[in-house]
Design a protein around this motif. Sequence first.
Motif, PDB file in Angstrom:
ATOM      1  N   THR A   1      20.077  19.377  -7.258  1.00  0.00           N
ATOM      2  CA  THR A   1      20.729  20.660  -7.556  1.00  0.00           C
ATOM      3  C   THR A   1      22.186  20.714  -7.111  1.00  0.00           C
ATOM      4  O   THR A   1      22.968  21.500  -7.652  1.00  0.00           O
ATOM      5  CB  THR A   1      20.003  21.822  -6.858  1.00  0.00           C
TER       6      THR A   1
ATOM      7  N   PHE B   1      21.816  25.648  -6.527  1.00  0.00           N
ATOM      8  CA  PHE B   1      20.549  25.914  -5.842  1.00  0.00           C
ATOM      9  C   PHE B   1      20.393  27.426  -5.675  1.00  0.00           C
ATOM     10  O   PHE B   1      21.299  28.109  -5.196  1.00  0.00           O
ATOM     11  CB  PHE B   1      20.586  25.233  -4.467  1.00  0.00           C
TER      12      PHE B   1
ATOM     13  N   ASP C   1      14.522  27.978  -6.216  1.00  0.00           N
ATOM     14  CA  ASP C   1      14.420  26.544  -5.956  1.00  0.00           C
ATOM     15  C   ASP C   1      13.789  26.266  -4.594  1.00  0.00           C
ATOM     16  O   ASP C   1      13.167  25.217  -4.400  1.00  0.00           O
ATOM     17  CB  ASP C   1      15.806  25.881  -6.036  1.00  0.00           C
TER      18      ASP C   1
END
Length: 282
Positions: free
Chosen positions: A259, A264, A268
């Motif tokens: 990511t 992110f 996540d």
Amino acid sequence: MNSPIVIDRNEILKRYKTIDKYTHKGIQGHALLVGGSYGKIGAVCLASKAALRTGCGLVTAFVPQCGYEIVQISVPEVMVVVDDHEKYLSEIALNLDVDAIGIGPGMGQKMATQKAFHDFLSNNNLPLVIDADALNILSHNPSWMALVPPKAILTPHPKELERLIGKWHTEEEKIGKTVVFSIVNQVVIVMKGAPTYIIDGQMIYRNTTGNAALATAGSGDVLTGMITSLLAQSYKTIDAAILGVYLHGLTADVALPETGYQSFIASDIIANIGKAYLSFGL
């Protein structure tokens, strides 16, 4: 002041409990997440989904009526109970058999919600995680700390912590004031930050996982769900706080190669809880 105990993999493996292969959802714990208000139902969705991903068998969300369909559609595995009010919590009336409660994400600070929180505290003796607006309500009403059950877990970010304990000028003073607050009120404090410290009276723990990717909306809501889940699974209070914070940070470390820091998001964290657990190698 005691020097911090470093929370690393070895410290976690002393506390982590493997799952009995004959278990079922009825004995894996039932977590309740209380919060949400018009425009902020997502906070409860994140906390509830995180609670499930962290391993408890059942999760119920208690939200205003406007959150009913949102939670049911967003997280179909979660059960939903609604308040009488459309847009905010006005009475936290629970006839549920639950093992632990997380309260505050997205809750807002309407006067009716503050009264509902006061009445809830007056009647609750279950393991409790207090976060977000529930912390802000406590900082407006410091005498209500007397209603908070011993060993409740408070999870303030720096600004919420400042409202609770007052300003500080050095890191040492901040930790010192938090230790005093923890001792006086018999609560565990998760001081969210980089690094995150966990204060349990004189005992100070420093987490070693996590990175700048966690500085994103909803990250704290996810942590509340994770710690509440661990409490519901019968972890001791301090172990639930330590393991929750460690796992939460570890998800960002695991995900980072895919990511990067910028993309992110809080979802996540939830998506990577499984990989974080798997990294224990048990």
